[in-house]
Design a protein around this motif. Structure first.
Motif, PDB file in Angstrom:
ATOM      1  N   ASN A 235      -8.352 -80.580  -5.769  1.00 15.84           N
ATOM      2  CA  ASN A 235      -7.545 -81.353  -4.812  1.00 15.84           C
ATOM      3  C   ASN A 235      -7.675 -80.856  -3.381  1.00 15.84           C
ATOM      4  OD1 ASN A 235      -6.398 -82.735  -6.838  1.00 15.84           O
ATOM      5  ND2 ASN A 235      -4.366 -81.794  -6.715  1.00 15.84           N
ATOM      6  N   ASP A 236      -7.921 -79.557  -3.235  1.00 14.13           N
ATOM      7  CA  ASP A 236      -7.940 -78.949  -1.911  1.00 14.13           C
ATOM      8  C   ASP A 236      -9.290 -79.082  -1.212  1.00 14.13           C
ATOM      9  OD1 ASP A 236      -5.276 -77.943  -2.233  1.00 14.13           O
ATOM     10  OD2 ASP A 236      -6.075 -76.332  -3.473  1.00 14.13           O
ATOM     11  N   ALA A 237     -10.334 -79.445  -1.966  1.00 15.55           N
ATOM     12  CA  ALA A 237     -11.699 -79.431  -1.420  1.00 15.55           C
ATOM     13  C   ALA A 237     -11.858 -80.248  -0.129  1.00 15.55           C
ATOM     14  CB  ALA A 237     -12.698 -79.867  -2.487  1.00 15.55           C
ATOM     15  N   PRO A 238     -11.374 -81.509  -0.057  1.00 16.26           N
ATOM     16  CA  PRO A 238     -11.539 -82.250   1.197  1.00 16.26           C
ATOM     17  C   PRO A 238     -10.862 -81.566   2.378  1.00 16.26           C
ATOM     18  CG  PRO A 238     -10.886 -83.727  -0.585  1.00 16.26           C
ATOM     19  CD  PRO A 238     -10.743 -82.330  -1.106  1.00 16.26           C
ATOM     20  N   ALA A 239      -9.694 -80.972   2.151  1.00 18.03           N
ATOM     21  CA  ALA A 239      -8.986 -80.269   3.228  1.00 18.03           C
ATOM     22  C   ALA A 239      -9.738 -78.999   3.637  1.00 18.03           C
ATOM     23  CB  ALA A 239      -7.562 -79.933   2.803  1.00 18.03           C
ATOM     24  N   LEU A 240     -10.365 -78.338   2.677  1.00 14.13           N
ATOM     25  CA  LEU A 240     -11.145 -77.124   2.971  1.00 14.13           C
ATOM     26  C   LEU A 240     -12.335 -77.468   3.857  1.00 14.13           C
ATOM     27  CD1 LEU A 240     -11.122 -75.391  -0.545  1.00 14.13           C
ATOM     28  CD2 LEU A 240      -9.988 -74.554   1.510  1.00 14.13           C
ATOM     29  N   VAL A 241     -12.946 -78.632   3.600  1.00 11.59           N
ATOM     30  CA  VAL A 241     -14.093 -79.084   4.401  1.00 11.59           C
ATOM     31  C   VAL A 241     -13.636 -79.501   5.799  1.00 11.59           C
ATOM     32  CG1 VAL A 241     -15.890 -80.862   4.589  1.00 11.59           C
ATOM     33  CG2 VAL A 241     -15.444 -79.780   2.374  1.00 11.59           C
ATOM     34  N   THR A 242     -12.490 -80.181   5.867  1.00 11.94           N
ATOM     35  CA  THR A 242     -11.966 -80.685   7.148  1.00 11.94           C
ATOM     36  C   THR A 242     -11.541 -79.562   8.090  1.00 11.94           C
ATOM     37  OG1 THR A 242     -11.171 -82.671   6.029  1.00 11.94           O
ATOM     38  CG2 THR A 242     -10.188 -82.181   8.165  1.00 11.94           C
ATOM     39  N   ALA A 243     -10.954 -78.524   7.554  1.00 12.81           N
ATOM     40  CA  ALA A 243     -10.432 -77.424   8.378  1.00 12.81           C
ATOM     41  C   ALA A 243     -11.550 -76.746   9.175  1.00 12.81           C
ATOM     42  CB  ALA A 243      -9.740 -76.404   7.476  1.00 12.81           C
ATOM     43  N   ASP A 244     -11.174 -76.094  10.272  1.00 14.07           N
ATOM     44  CA  ASP A 244     -12.151 -75.345  11.065  1.00 14.07           C
ATOM     45  C   ASP A 244     -12.722 -74.206  10.229  1.00 14.07           C
ATOM     46  OD1 ASP A 244     -11.883 -76.573  13.875  1.00 14.07           O
ATOM     47  OD2 ASP A 244      -9.814 -76.302  13.211  1.00 14.07           O
ATOM     48  N   ILE A 245     -11.858 -73.648   9.404  1.00 19.09           N
ATOM     49  CA  ILE A 245     -12.307 -72.635   8.435  1.00 19.09           C
ATOM     50  C   ILE A 245     -11.657 -72.959   7.088  1.00 19.09           C
ATOM     51  CG2 ILE A 245     -12.038 -70.191   7.754  1.00 19.09           C
ATOM     52  CD1 ILE A 245     -14.142 -70.398   9.831  1.00 19.09           C
ATOM     53  N   GLY A 246     -12.480 -73.109   6.077  1.00 17.87           N
ATOM     54  CA  GLY A 246     -11.974 -73.332   4.722  1.00 17.87           C
ATOM     55  C   GLY A 246     -12.031 -72.008   3.972  1.00 17.87           C
ATOM     56  N   ILE A 247     -10.899 -71.617   3.408  1.00 16.09           N
ATOM     57  CA  ILE A 247     -10.845 -70.347   2.676  1.00 16.09           C
ATOM     58  C   ILE A 247     -10.527 -70.630   1.213  1.00 16.09           C
ATOM     59  CG2 ILE A 247      -9.698 -68.072   2.505  1.00 16.09           C
ATOM     60  CD1 ILE A 247      -8.982 -68.345   5.500  1.00 16.09           C
ATOM     61  N   ALA A 248     -11.439 -70.241   0.328  1.00 13.02           N
ATOM     62  CA  ALA A 248     -11.216 -70.468  -1.100  1.00 13.02           C
ATOM     63  C   ALA A 248     -10.675 -69.214  -1.759  1.00 13.02           C
ATOM     64  CB  ALA A 248     -12.510 -70.898  -1.777  1.00 13.02           C
ATOM     65  N   ILE A 249      -9.840 -69.456  -2.751  1.00 17.80           N
ATOM     66  CA  ILE A 249      -9.287 -68.394  -3.583  1.00 17.80           C
ATOM     67  C   ILE A 249     -10.340 -68.089  -4.660  1.00 17.80           C
ATOM     68  CG2 ILE A 249      -7.454 -68.039  -5.328  1.00 17.80           C
ATOM     69  CD1 ILE A 249      -6.395 -68.026  -2.457  1.00 17.80           C
ATOM     70  N   GLY A 250     -10.757 -66.823  -4.738  1.00 19.55           N
ATOM     71  CA  GLY A 250     -11.835 -66.453  -5.651  1.00 19.55           C
ATOM     72  C   GLY A 250     -11.568 -66.770  -7.108  1.00 19.55           C
ATOM     73  N   THR A 251     -10.291 -66.837  -7.460  1.00 20.63           N
ATOM     74  CA  THR A 251      -9.927 -67.138  -8.843  1.00 20.63           C
ATOM     75  C   THR A 251      -9.768 -68.641  -9.058  1.00 20.63           C
ATOM     76  OG1 THR A 251      -7.648 -66.754  -8.149  1.00 20.63           O
ATOM     77  CG2 THR A 251      -8.733 -64.943  -9.285  1.00 20.63           C
ATOM     78  N   GLY A 252     -10.048 -69.412  -8.007  1.00 25.14           N
ATOM     79  CA  GLY A 252      -9.856 -70.857  -8.084  1.00 25.14           C
ATOM     80  C   GLY A 252     -11.047 -71.601  -8.668  1.00 25.14           C
ATOM     81  N   THR A 253     -11.075 -72.900  -8.443  1.00 23.62           N
ATOM     82  CA  THR A 253     -12.132 -73.738  -9.014  1.00 23.62           C
ATOM     83  C   THR A 253     -13.437 -73.580  -8.229  1.00 23.62           C
ATOM     84  OG1 THR A 253     -11.533 -75.610  -7.598  1.00 23.62           O
ATOM     85  CG2 THR A 253     -10.447 -75.473  -9.748  1.00 23.62           C
ATOM     86  N   GLU A 254     -14.531 -73.844  -8.940  1.00 22.31           N
ATOM     87  CA  GLU A 254     -15.865 -73.801  -8.344  1.00 22.31           C
ATOM     88  C   GLU A 254     -15.974 -74.797  -7.183  1.00 22.31           C
ATOM     89  OE1 GLU A 254     -19.047 -71.823  -7.924  1.00 22.31           O
ATOM     90  OE2 GLU A 254     -17.747 -71.341  -9.627  1.00 22.31           O
ATOM     91  N   VAL A 255     -15.325 -75.948  -7.357  1.00 22.59           N
ATOM     92  CA  VAL A 255     -15.365 -77.005  -6.338  1.00 22.59           C
ATOM     93  C   VAL A 255     -14.784 -76.502  -5.015  1.00 22.59           C
ATOM     94  CG1 VAL A 255     -14.562 -79.344  -5.767  1.00 22.59           C
ATOM     95  CG2 VAL A 255     -15.199 -78.796  -8.113  1.00 22.59           C
TER      96      VAL A 255
END
Ligand code: ADP
Ligand code: MG
Length: 287
Positions: A235-255
């Protein structure tokens, strides 16, 4: 910016468990003014457990059988709870996830709905008498879901997720760095506020549909802010792409990891202020 100092900076970050996909992201991290954090799985551990269930055995059986078809962490909690209570699952004939609202399923000739108030209202299920109970759960930071079978209210299930131990400190460090901190969630306002309070966040955007998360980031950007988004879910992927910096949680989904500019190992939130400090030190060295 000299390539060498950027390389040293990203190397230092990597040693700490902050994995930048490229040096340009380290430079942009230096400019951040606001950070948006997803709630479930980002601020909380993302391992929710059922704390309360009220309803009869058939309701639990149909509820849990329906949730077996869902990939949502809330569903996992309900399935685990039913399994612990030795409930026999029934075969589901039809399943439909209603984004941000809940699920709908057909089984044993019955129509089952599980989800929030909005879902019940949309299907004209009368839940008036249960509002008080719902509010009580929500004020305690729990996510409560209502269950309706063949158009009638049959029960309520509450699920709680605990915050990550280091979340309050991470939020404090971000604020000390002068960063505006905002929580973004699909969950209801009351539950979101209760969790926000536990970690020291005072800006909450709740009841956001999955497809609206990126729009909320854009709104903040339109105020002239450089914005980071932190998330773990598909669900967060589009927002991660839109943001100036997208930060993923290492324990999260591959997407989410694919969509982000950097990943924090183990989902350790303290690594976010750490990344900002490293970026500041690196850029300051350059200038
Ligand atoms: P979050 O940002 O917390 O992951 P979602 O948009 O995934 O939020 O979900 C929002 C709300 O929709 C949940 O709080 C819940 O009320 C309802 N919901 C989502 N998935 C399910 C499910 N599998 N079963 C019941 N309710 C659900
Ligand atoms: Mg999440």
């Amino acid at each position: 910016a000299t390539p060498t100092s950027i390389m040293v900076g990203t190397g230092k970050a990597a040693e700490n468990g902050i994995l930048f996909k490229g040096g340009e992201h380290l430079e942009r991290t230096h400019q951040l003014e606001a950070i948006v954090l997803d709630k479930t799985g980002t601020i909380t551990k993302g391992k929710p457990e059922v704390t309360d269930f009220s309803g009869d055995e058939e309701t639990l059986q149909l509820l849990a059988s329906a949730e077996k078809g869902s990939e949502h962490p809330l569903a996992g909690a309900i399935v685990a709870y039913a399994t612990e209570n030795d409930i026999d699952f029934v075969d589901v004939d039809e399943f439909n996830a209603i984004a941000g609202h809940g699920i709908e399923a057909k089984m044993s000739g019955k129509h089952v709905l599980v989800g929030n108030r909005k879902l019940m209202n949309d299907h004209q299920i009368h839940i008036e008498g249960y509002e008080e109970k719902l509010v009580e759960f929500e004020n305690n930071g729990k996510t409560a879901m209502l269950i309706a079978i063949d158009g009638k209210y049959r029960g309520i299930v509450a699920v709680a997720d605990t915050i990550k131990e280091t979340a309050p400190q991470a939020i404090r460090e971000l604020k000390d760095l002068g960063i505006e901190v905002i929580m973004l969630t699909g969950d209801n306002e009351r539950t979101a506020q209760a969790i926000a309070k536990q970690v020291g966040i005072d800006q909450v955007i709740a009841q956001v549909l999955p497809e609206e998360k990126a729009d909320k980031v854009k709104e903040l950007q339109s105020q002239g802010k450089k914005v980071a988004m932190v998330g773990d879910g598909v669900n967060d992927a589009p927002a991660l792409v839109t943001a100036d910096i997208g930060i993923a949680i290492g324990t999260g989904t591959e997407v989410a990891i694919e969509a982000a500019d950097l990943t924090i190992l183990g989902g350790e939130l303290l690594l976010i202020p750490k990344a900002i400090k490293i970026s500041h030190a690196t850029i300051r060295n350059i200038r």
